[in-house]
Design a protein around this motif. Sequence first.
Motif, PDB file in Angstrom:
ATOM      1  N   GLY A  47       0.788  -1.230   0.000  1.00  0.00           N
ATOM      2  CA  GLY A  47       0.000   0.000   0.000  1.00  0.00           C
ATOM      3  C   GLY A  47       0.816   1.273   0.000  1.00  0.00           C
ATOM      4  N   ILE A  48       2.064   1.176  -0.452  1.00  0.00           N
ATOM      5  CA  ILE A  48       2.931   2.354  -0.536  1.00  0.00           C
ATOM      6  C   ILE A  48       2.708   2.988  -1.906  1.00  0.00           C
ATOM      7  CG2 ILE A  48       5.260   3.243  -0.213  1.00  0.00           C
ATOM      8  CD1 ILE A  48       4.015   1.560   2.144  1.00  0.00           C
ATOM      9  N   GLY A  49       1.984   4.085  -1.922  1.00  0.00           N
ATOM     10  CA  GLY A  49       1.550   4.661  -3.188  1.00  0.00           C
ATOM     11  C   GLY A  49       2.594   5.472  -3.921  1.00  0.00           C
ATOM     12  N   ARG A  50       3.566   6.023  -3.195  1.00  0.00           N
ATOM     13  CA  ARG A  50       4.639   6.802  -3.801  1.00  0.00           C
ATOM     14  C   ARG A  50       5.942   6.494  -3.072  1.00  0.00           C
ATOM     15  NH1 ARG A  50       0.865   7.450  -6.555  1.00  0.00           N
ATOM     16  NH2 ARG A  50      -0.017   9.378  -7.454  1.00  0.00           N
ATOM     17  N   ILE A  51       7.033   6.520  -3.835  1.00  0.00           N
ATOM     18  CA  ILE A  51       8.371   6.349  -3.282  1.00  0.00           C
ATOM     19  C   ILE A  51       9.215   7.517  -3.762  1.00  0.00           C
ATOM     20  CG2 ILE A  51      10.456   4.931  -3.256  1.00  0.00           C
ATOM     21  CD1 ILE A  51       8.667   2.489  -3.806  1.00  0.00           C
ATOM     22  N   LEU A  52       9.885   8.184  -2.829  1.00  0.00           N
ATOM     23  CA  LEU A  52      10.779   9.275  -3.187  1.00  0.00           C
ATOM     24  C   LEU A  52      12.211   8.819  -2.921  1.00  0.00           C
ATOM     25  CD1 LEU A  52      11.235  12.127  -4.156  1.00  0.00           C
ATOM     26  CD2 LEU A  52      10.701  12.956  -1.854  1.00  0.00           C
ATOM     27  N   THR A  53      12.980   8.644  -3.988  1.00  0.00           N
ATOM     28  CA  THR A  53      14.373   8.214  -3.858  1.00  0.00           C
ATOM     29  C   THR A  53      15.258   9.458  -3.910  1.00  0.00           C
ATOM     30  OG1 THR A  53      16.095   6.728  -4.718  1.00  0.00           O
ATOM     31  CG2 THR A  53      14.569   7.669  -6.342  1.00  0.00           C
ATOM     32  N   ILE A  54      16.118   9.588  -2.907  1.00  0.00           N
ATOM     33  CA  ILE A  54      16.786  10.851  -2.626  1.00  0.00           C
ATOM     34  C   ILE A  54      18.215  10.872  -3.146  1.00  0.00           C
ATOM     35  CG2 ILE A  54      17.524  12.417  -0.781  1.00  0.00           C
ATOM     36  CD1 ILE A  54      14.499  12.325  -1.149  1.00  0.00           C
ATOM     37  N   SER A  55      18.554  11.985  -3.756  1.00  0.00           N
ATOM     38  CA  SER A  55      19.881  12.203  -4.318  1.00  0.00           C
ATOM     39  C   SER A  55      20.906  12.468  -3.223  1.00  0.00           C
ATOM     40  CB  SER A  55      19.816  13.389  -5.280  1.00  0.00           C
ATOM     41  OG  SER A  55      21.101  13.755  -5.750  1.00  0.00           O
ATOM     42  N   THR A  56      22.094  11.920  -3.396  1.00  0.00           N
ATOM     43  CA  THR A  56      23.212  12.236  -2.503  1.00  0.00           C
ATOM     44  C   THR A  56      24.374  12.874  -3.262  1.00  0.00           C
ATOM     45  OG1 THR A  56      24.128   9.995  -2.770  1.00  0.00           O
ATOM     46  CG2 THR A  56      22.666  10.388  -0.880  1.00  0.00           C
ATOM     47  N   ARG A  57      24.339  12.773  -4.600  1.00  0.00           N
ATOM     48  CA  ARG A  57      25.356  13.413  -5.446  1.00  0.00           C
ATOM     49  C   ARG A  57      24.664  13.983  -6.682  1.00  0.00           C
ATOM     50  NH1 ARG A  57      28.405   8.710  -3.779  1.00  0.00           N
ATOM     51  NH2 ARG A  57      30.531   9.209  -3.089  1.00  0.00           N
ATOM     52  N   PHE A  94       5.496  17.988  -0.931  1.00  0.00           N
ATOM     53  CA  PHE A  94       6.083  17.613  -2.226  1.00  0.00           C
ATOM     54  C   PHE A  94       4.998  17.763  -3.291  1.00  0.00           C
ATOM     55  CE2 PHE A  94       8.620  15.483   1.006  1.00  0.00           C
ATOM     56  CZ  PHE A  94       9.904  15.779   0.578  1.00  0.00           C
ATOM     57  N   SER A  95       4.597  18.982  -3.506  1.00  0.00           N
ATOM     58  CA  SER A  95       3.403  19.262  -4.310  1.00  0.00           C
ATOM     59  C   SER A  95       3.603  19.009  -5.800  1.00  0.00           C
ATOM     60  CB  SER A  95       2.957  20.703  -4.091  1.00  0.00           C
ATOM     61  OG  SER A  95       4.015  21.611  -4.287  1.00  0.00           O
ATOM     62  N   ILE A 120      19.317  25.726  -0.247  1.00  0.00           N
ATOM     63  CA  ILE A 120      18.214  26.550   0.259  1.00  0.00           C
ATOM     64  C   ILE A 120      17.840  27.603  -0.773  1.00  0.00           C
ATOM     65  CG2 ILE A 120      17.576  28.279   1.983  1.00  0.00           C
ATOM     66  CD1 ILE A 120      19.211  26.656   4.027  1.00  0.00           C
ATOM     67  N   ALA A 121      18.838  28.224  -1.386  1.00  0.00           N
ATOM     68  CA  ALA A 121      18.561  29.233  -2.410  1.00  0.00           C
ATOM     69  C   ALA A 121      17.784  28.633  -3.579  1.00  0.00           C
ATOM     70  CB  ALA A 121      19.869  29.850  -2.896  1.00  0.00           C
ATOM     71  N   ALA A 122      18.144  27.413  -3.962  1.00  0.00           N
ATOM     72  CA  ALA A 122      17.433  26.747  -5.063  1.00  0.00           C
ATOM     73  C   ALA A 122      16.004  26.396  -4.656  1.00  0.00           C
ATOM     74  CB  ALA A 122      18.189  25.493  -5.489  1.00  0.00           C
ATOM     75  N   ALA A 123      15.839  25.966  -3.406  1.00  0.00           N
ATOM     76  CA  ALA A 123      14.488  25.660  -2.914  1.00  0.00           C
ATOM     77  C   ALA A 123      13.634  26.922  -2.901  1.00  0.00           C
ATOM     78  CB  ALA A 123      14.566  25.042  -1.517  1.00  0.00           C
ATOM     79  N   ARG A 124      14.220  28.010  -2.462  1.00  0.00           N
ATOM     80  CA  ARG A 124      13.496  29.286  -2.420  1.00  0.00           C
ATOM     81  C   ARG A 124      13.089  29.725  -3.832  1.00  0.00           C
ATOM     82  NH1 ARG A 124      17.331  32.204  -0.286  1.00  0.00           N
ATOM     83  NH2 ARG A 124      16.733  31.848   1.888  1.00  0.00           N
ATOM     84  N   ALA A 125      13.996  29.571  -4.776  1.00  0.00           N
ATOM     85  CA  ALA A 125      13.746  30.030  -6.144  1.00  0.00           C
ATOM     86  C   ALA A 125      12.715  29.177  -6.874  1.00  0.00           C
ATOM     87  CB  ALA A 125      15.057  30.058  -6.933  1.00  0.00           C
ATOM     88  N   THR A 126      12.729  27.869  -6.612  1.00  0.00           N
ATOM     89  CA  THR A 126      11.839  26.953  -7.342  1.00  0.00           C
ATOM     90  C   THR A 126      10.511  26.713  -6.647  1.00  0.00           C
ATOM     91  OG1 THR A 126      12.804  25.024  -6.230  1.00  0.00           O
ATOM     92  CG2 THR A 126      13.809  25.710  -8.337  1.00  0.00           C
ATOM     93  N   GLY A 127      10.474  26.946  -5.330  1.00  0.00           N
ATOM     94  CA  GLY A 127       9.288  26.597  -4.559  1.00  0.00           C
ATOM     95  C   GLY A 127       9.230  25.127  -4.202  1.00  0.00           C
ATOM     96  N   LEU A 128      10.241  24.353  -4.617  1.00  0.00           N
ATOM     97  CA  LEU A 128      10.303  22.931  -4.270  1.00  0.00           C
ATOM     98  C   LEU A 128      10.875  22.766  -2.864  1.00  0.00           C
ATOM     99  CD1 LEU A 128      11.645  21.376  -7.598  1.00  0.00           C
ATOM    100  CD2 LEU A 128       9.275  21.499  -6.798  1.00  0.00           C
ATOM    101  N   VAL A 142      11.929  15.123 -11.015  1.00  0.00           N
ATOM    102  CA  VAL A 142      12.670  15.745  -9.914  1.00  0.00           C
ATOM    103  C   VAL A 142      11.715  16.644  -9.149  1.00  0.00           C
ATOM    104  CG1 VAL A 142      14.591  17.226  -9.252  1.00  0.00           C
ATOM    105  CG2 VAL A 142      14.855  15.632 -11.160  1.00  0.00           C
ATOM    106  N   VAL A 143      11.412  16.275  -7.913  1.00  0.00           N
ATOM    107  CA  VAL A 143      10.355  16.955  -7.160  1.00  0.00           C
ATOM    108  C   VAL A 143      10.850  17.649  -5.899  1.00  0.00           C
ATOM    109  CG1 VAL A 143       8.640  15.331  -8.052  1.00  0.00           C
ATOM    110  CG2 VAL A 143       9.759  14.857  -5.855  1.00  0.00           C
ATOM    111  N   ALA A 144      12.166  17.628  -5.662  1.00  0.00           N
ATOM    112  CA  ALA A 144      12.709  18.222  -4.440  1.00  0.00           C
ATOM    113  C   ALA A 144      14.199  18.490  -4.608  1.00  0.00           C
ATOM    114  CB  ALA A 144      12.467  17.302  -3.245  1.00  0.00           C
ATOM    115  N   LEU A 145      14.737  19.291  -3.691  1.00  0.00           N
ATOM    116  CA  LEU A 145      16.176  19.506  -3.570  1.00  0.00           C
ATOM    117  C   LEU A 145      16.709  18.675  -2.411  1.00  0.00           C
ATOM    118  CD1 LEU A 145      17.396  21.600  -5.570  1.00  0.00           C
ATOM    119  CD2 LEU A 145      15.059  22.205  -4.986  1.00  0.00           C
TER     120      LEU A 145
END
Length: 259
Positions: free
Chosen positions: A29-39, A253-254, A115-123, A87-90
């Motif tokens: 029942g896991i409807g979404r998986i977010l795999t996170i970047s490290t590089r 994560f809109s 943080i600057a990229a998050a601020r600029a993109t809204g992600l 790509v849905v997040a920083l």
Amino acid sequence: MLVDSHCHLDFPDFADDLDGIVARADAAGIGRILTISTRVRRLGELLNIAGRYPNVYCSVGTHPHHADEEDGIPSDELIELTRHPKVVALGEAGLDNFYDNGSPEAQERGFRAHIAAARATGLPLVIHTREADEGCGRILEDEMQKGSFRAVLHCYTGGRELAMKAISLGLSISFTGILTFKKSQALRDLAAELPADRIMVETDAPYLAPGKFRGKRNEPSYVVEIARVLAETRGVSLEEISRQTTENFFRLFSKVPAA
């Protein structure tokens, strides 16, 4: 439905079992998986994985352990990479004083660029903070004064002061299998106290397998065990915690299409 808001499907631990991992998550029942970047420089590997599975999405960022390796990547480059539909997040980016990986200066530069990229993109930004409560809180407060941004402190193991500071700044907190460990009562006490609209669950797989799976390779389907303990901790049903944390995920994560 539940969501695994943070795992690492590109890690070698999963190389020969991706189809099985995604299938087991779907069955649980896991409807979404977010795999996170490290590089940032390995984003292509994440995009290949996310492209194979409709319910898998990814972020782009530099883990503080690799801050020196990827020092100097500008926010403009991060912003450009977020244009990909998967790509849905920083992040994850932040500070880590537990291991001697990544100089403090490079970690802070990278954190602020993300943080600057998050601020600029809204992600949203996925924040890694370990043994760095004071420094993380200082940077969050300083950067929020420059303009608001959205973020989650993932795999939270810090103190109450940083958690409440994050909440006061409008950020979210996410819990892993550490919440289920016998020695994590202080963390459970904190989880019981946080506002319902600011909490999420994650596996951080392949690490930190919860409860009865401890010692085994973690995977997204196990997020159910974390949600169960979080529900018990907060005195609500598993169904309620599933609804709430999933709702919180889609609000933060809109860019991820809602179920």
